[in-house]
Design an enzyme around this catalytic site. Structure first.
Site, PDB file in Angstrom:
ATOM      1  CG  ASP A 169      41.358  45.818  42.465  1.00 44.98           C
ATOM      2  OD1 ASP A 169      40.568  46.630  41.954  1.00 44.98           O
ATOM      3  OD2 ASP A 169      41.020  44.679  42.840  1.00 44.98           O
ATOM      4  CE  LYS A 205      31.869  44.732  42.739  1.00 41.63           C
ATOM      5  NZ  LYS A 205      32.871  43.776  42.611  1.00 41.63           N
ATOM      6  NE  ARG A 246      38.681  27.981  25.350  1.00 45.85           N
ATOM      7  CZ  ARG A 246      39.616  27.474  24.530  1.00 45.85           C
ATOM      8  NH1 ARG A 246      40.769  28.106  24.327  1.00 45.85           N
ATOM      9  NH2 ARG A 246      39.401  26.345  23.896  1.00 45.85           N
ATOM     10  CE1 TYR A 276      35.386  41.499  47.629  1.00 47.96           C
ATOM     11  CE2 TYR A 276      36.705  40.306  46.035  1.00 47.96           C
ATOM     12  CZ  TYR A 276      35.509  40.497  46.700  1.00 47.96           C
ATOM     13  OH  TYR A 276      34.440  39.686  46.433  1.00 47.96           O
TER      14      TYR A 276
HETATM   15  N1  PLP Z   1      38.588  43.795  43.413  1.00 47.27           N
HETATM   16  C1  PLP Z   1      37.829  44.565  44.217  1.00 47.27           C
HETATM   17  C2  PLP Z   1      38.405  45.814  44.797  1.00 47.27           C
HETATM   18  C3  PLP Z   1      36.506  44.206  44.493  1.00 47.27           C
HETATM   19  O1  PLP Z   1      35.766  44.985  45.304  1.00 47.27           O
HETATM   20  C4  PLP Z   1      35.999  43.007  43.923  1.00 47.27           C
HETATM   21  C5  PLP Z   1      34.616  42.570  44.192  1.00 47.27           C
HETATM   22  O2  PLP Z   1      33.920  43.138  45.027  1.00 47.27           O
HETATM   23  C6  PLP Z   1      36.826  42.231  43.120  1.00 47.27           C
HETATM   24  C7  PLP Z   1      38.114  42.654  42.866  1.00 47.27           C
HETATM   25  C8  PLP Z   1      36.329  40.947  42.516  1.00 47.27           C
HETATM   26  O3  PLP Z   1      35.459  41.203  41.468  1.00 47.27           O
HETATM   27  P1  PLP Z   1      34.294  40.210  40.980  1.00 47.27           P
HETATM   28  O4  PLP Z   1      33.294  40.153  42.073  1.00 47.27           O
HETATM   29  O5  PLP Z   1      33.812  40.837  39.718  1.00 47.27           O
HETATM   30  O6  PLP Z   1      34.935  38.870  40.759  1.00 47.27           O
END
Ligand code: PLP
Length: 391
Positions: free
Chosen positions: A174, A199, A50, A102
């Site tokens: 992000d 992604k 961890r 998001y």
């Molecule tokens: N940030 C963005 C721009 C996203 O598109 C997403 C998920 O689609 C996330 C964060 C969250 O990621 P996760 O689904 O891996 O938790």
């Protein structure tokens, strides 16, 4: 672990042939949850997975180098990475976030605000007056998402980071939609870069993971400590797969964005489509900024179907190649309807304010042959024409 040079070399080769035990070319995976001490009060660098794990550390090192950071923490999801960065603010602080971020990030910010952990101001960060009045409220953290999900709005990271620094706050970007192959926010003044590694970084839609990259050693240490306390670190197996994906990041995203550019031009010239949101189109309001700030326009785009929900239904049900599914950044092409899928949790009012209409569709463009993707879209649009004529 270090392979000098170009980011393409880092992505392909960081950690390769670094195994001193057997000379494995591909770095080994250590699934062990715990590590033997060599003697009393003597460990060999690792104690418990961890806290730290060799393969996860190699992924963190690779992502940190690709982003130009001082260190990174690999987490169990992108949301865990967002939440980890939110841990830097104290109670009663203000976070400034994009009004069109998001949906999961929006939901997390609202949930923590409603529990009294901090306050949030959702603003249109491309509106200088709205941003200035939010910054005048002395925030501790400004969260940026560019290009935004799903409307592909682009904001000026360097300008916002400068203004944010001037009020003593930190900036987190992000960078999920572009990956470090196409945008490196730390070089533009960001303190943190957040990724859903689910992604483009993993790229094969078979891992849910995240990462927070920090510009300074102090912040990296702070986040590592908090990730260990809360236990949000990613699994060794996920780190292994993600690193495997990172090695092909550049060729994947380059090929995928070439497909996306062809699709954006195709959709822009179609009567059934009322608007196309792709920063690579000269008609995009921030095309010049995207050209300057990014190394490419990416492989995500969205568009509005003129016929609303009926048109959406006909369109998504006609596809043979595009799959109706959430997520993005994999080698396969996906279509999502933000209002009922990725951004359903935002609520209708917030979606309306952010410009996310019921006719909006988002495409994550994959590696399939361009001609096949265009033919699939043509077939979807023919179904839309049939449905809207008979309606
Ligand atoms: N940030 C963005 C721009 C996203 O598109 C997403 C998920 O689609 C996330 C964060 C969250 O990621 P996760 O689904 O891996 O938790």
């Amino acid at each position: 672990m270090t392979k000098p040079g170009d980011p393409r070399t880092i992505a392909a080769a960081n950690g390769i042939a670094s195994d001193d035990t057997f000379g494995a070319v591909t770095p080994p995976i250590y699934l062990s949850s715990t590590f033997a001490f060599s003697g009393f009060e003597k460990h060999r660098g690792y104690e418990y997975s961890r806290t730290a794990n060799p393969g996860r550390d190699l992924l963190a090192d690779t992502l940190s180098k690709l982003e130009g950071g001082a260190g990174a923490v690999v987490t169990s999801s992108g949301m865990a990475a967002v939440d980890l960065v939110l841990s830097v603010v104290s109670k009663d602080s203000l976070i400034v976030a994009p009004y069109d971020c998001y949906g999961g990030t929006y939901r997390l910010l609202c949930a923590r605000r409603d529990r009294g952990h901090f306050d949030v101001a959702f603003v249109d960060q491309s509106d200088p007056d709205a941003l200035a009045s939010a910054l005048a409220r002395n925030p501790s953290l400004v969260l940026i998402e560019t290009p935004s999900n799903p409307l592909m709005r682009v904001v000026d990271i360097r300008a916002i980071a400068g203004q944010t620094r001037a009020v003593g706050a930190k900036v987190a970007v992000d960078n999920t939609f572009l990956s470090p192959a196409l945008q490196r926010p730390i070089g533009l003044g960001a303190d943190f870069v957040i990724h859903s590694t689910t992604k483009y970084l993993n790229g094969h839609s078979d891992v849910v993971g995240g990462a927070a990259v920090c510009a300074t050693d102090d912040d990296a240490e702070r986040l590592r400590a908090w990730a260990n306390i809360t236990g949000v670190t990613g699994s060794p197996f996920d780190a292994y797969l993600t690193l495997r994906g990172v090695r092909t990041l550049f060729p994947r995203i380059e090929r995928q964005q070439a497909n996306a550019a062809a699709i954006a031009s195709f959709l822009e010239n179609n009567d059934a489509v009322s608007a196309v949101h792709y920063p690579g189109l000269p008609s995009h309001p921030s095309h010049a900024l995207a050209r300057d700030q990014q190394d490419g326009f990416g492989a995500m785009l969205s568009f509005d179907l003129a016929g609303g929900v009926e048109a959406v239904r006909a369109f998504v049900e006609a596809f043979e190649i595009f799959t109706l599914a959430e997520s993005l950044g994999g080698v396969e092409s996906l279509v999502a309807h933000p209002a009922t899928m990725t951004h359903a949790g935002m609520g209708a009012e917030a979606r309306l304010a952010a410009g996310i209409g019921d006719g909006l569709l988002r495409l994550s463009v994959g590696l399939e042959a361009e001609a096949d993707l265009l033919a699939d879209l043509e077939q979807g649009l023919a179904a839309v024409r049939r449905a809207t004529q008979t309606a």
